[in-house]
Write an enzyme that holds these catalytic residues in place. Sequence first.
Site, mmCIF file in Angstrom:
data_model
loop_
_atom_site.group_PDB
_atom_site.id
_atom_site.type_symbol
_atom_site.label_atom_id
_atom_site.label_comp_id
_atom_site.label_asym_id
_atom_site.label_seq_id
_atom_site.Cartn_x
_atom_site.Cartn_y
_atom_site.Cartn_z
ATOM 1 C CE1 TYR A 1 7.856 66.115 13.417
ATOM 2 C CE2 TYR A 1 10.208 65.698 13.437
ATOM 3 C CZ TYR A 1 9.113 66.354 13.936
ATOM 4 O OH TYR A 1 9.277 67.263 14.936
ATOM 5 C CG ASP B 1 -7.199 72.388 19.967
ATOM 6 O OD1 ASP B 1 -7.389 71.213 20.337
ATOM 7 O OD2 ASP B 1 -8.048 73.045 19.327
ATOM 8 C CG ASP C 1 10.751 72.182 22.821
ATOM 9 O OD1 ASP C 1 11.277 71.062 22.862
ATOM 10 O OD2 ASP C 1 11.286 73.166 22.269
ATOM 11 C CG ASP D 1 9.236 68.652 18.019
ATOM 12 O OD1 ASP D 1 10.219 68.542 18.769
ATOM 13 O OD2 ASP D 1 9.133 69.541 17.155
HETATM 14 C C1 LIG Z 1 15.829 68.654 15.335
HETATM 15 C C2 LIG Z 1 14.463 68.075 15.120
HETATM 16 C C3 LIG Z 1 14.488 67.214 13.895
HETATM 17 C C4 LIG Z 1 13.953 67.304 16.337
HETATM 18 C C5 LIG Z 1 12.522 66.836 16.095
HETATM 19 O O1 LIG Z 1 11.691 67.604 15.577
HETATM 20 O O2 LIG Z 1 12.244 65.684 16.415
HETATM 21 C C6 LIG Z 1 13.961 68.040 17.662
HETATM 22 O O3 LIG Z 1 13.097 69.130 17.687
HETATM 23 C C7 LIG Z 1 13.641 67.087 18.799
HETATM 24 O O4 LIG Z 1 12.720 67.361 19.561
HETATM 25 O O5 LIG Z 1 14.348 66.084 18.943
HETATM 26 MG MG LIG Z 2 11.961 69.242 19.465
#
Ligand SMILES: CC(C)[C@H](C(=O)O)[C@@H](O)C(=O)O
Ligand SMILES: [Mg+2]
Length: 347
Positions: free
Chosen positions: A136, A218, A246, A242
């Site tokens: 990042y 993975d 999700d 990240d």
């Molecule tokens: C919007 C983006 C920069 C952010 C990240 O990748 O950290 C988001 O996906 C998160 O999970 O907070």
């Molecule tokens: Mg995210």
Amino acid sequence: MLVALLPGDGIGPEIITQARRVLDALAIEGLVYEEALVGGVAYKAVGHPLPPATLDLARRADAILFGAVGDPDCDALERHLRPEQAILGLRKELGLFANLRPAKMFAELADASTLRPEVASAIDLMIIRELNGDVYFGEKAMRTTADGQREGYDIMSYNEGEVRRIAHVAFRTAQARRGRLCSVDKANVLETSQLWRDVMIETAADYPDVVLSHMYVDNAAMQLVRNPGQFDVIVTGNLFGDILSDQASMCVGSIGLLASAALDGAGKGLYEPIHGSAPDIAGQGKANPLATVLSAAMMLRYSLGLPDQADRIEAAVARALAGGARGADLGGTMSTAQIGDAVVAAL
Ligand SMILES: CC(C)[C@H](C(=O)O)[C@@H](O)C(=O)O
Ligand SMILES: [Mg+2]
Ligand SMILES: NC(=O)c1ccc[n+]([C@@H]2O[C@H](COP(=O)([O-])OP(=O)(O)OC[C@H]3O[C@@H](n4cnc5c(N)ncnc54)[C@H](O)[C@@H]3O)[C@@H](O)[C@H]2O)c1
């Protein structure tokens, strides 16, 4: 105690409104709020996604409650002007390196997970994502190769100090939970990950009561849907964390449920749902505000020293869910505001 409210873009204002209602209903003495522009709305108003006044407020505040940033209108801007730079800038400028993303199955939602109920019901894990380094924040650019092709690159790196400080947060978190820490990396391919793994093993010597294991990312993605109950604390880098968070959110029913804390190790924190600005549902009252409400609870616990009030919010969310407070993301029909009503009523 000053809380910076940064609603941002898309569904950000809708979900922050509900979190604020829940906080107001607790009538916490001495809590004051100041609001500022962030993200695409800030760019459109003053030409920058993280204006100096917003950064200044974030620095002055004891804690930051953040909605979301991201606006399709801004996707073609130069990268440093895009809304996402605001959240990245806040994390970096304030040294918020430790991102806690808990995923726990609410018993009332076992049917809402995309996993079978007997698999999903065992989920009670904490993802600790490093937030100030990795690919990042490395050098990145577009260039032209010798044979005239466009080439994009992003340097991935961690130094040992960066890994060690997140390792300590992760081991201490595991000590306070069930004593198991799984470090997720890609050490079979990446030098960045080899260093990560080496430092995790070195740090483990300070925590003999924690059982450390390692998993390639993975495999971790696969194990999260095969048997998520095996995880207690997961520690991983910025990019892998990240993605895996999700994924974990859907295992417990919806991305609209997962809260997060980004901590500097000294009490300051930024609290936000893990999801984004959801432009596809913005302004329609369809957003689930619970991830933001639960982020407000984390704020009370980790930055404002009010664990009992945090417990109260979390219990109210569980009661609201038990009472059927579900929006479209969980197969229900309630609007964002109605879900907020249900939590306030359950406090
Ligand atoms: C919007 C983006 C920069 C952010 C990240 O990748 O950290 C988001 O996906 C998160 O999970 O907070
Ligand atoms: Mg995210
Ligand atoms: N921390 C942040 O501010 C943050 C995090 C992730 C993405 N983003 C940004 O948000 C924008 C949209 O990104 P995306 O679509 O990849 O991810 P997203 O998380 O915004 O949305 C993904 C999907 O989940 C749904 N969703 C998200 N939150 C929800 C909620 N609370 N209730 C119900 N449904 C919800 C959306 O409708 C969409 O279908 C992009 O600009 C992205 O960069 C910002």
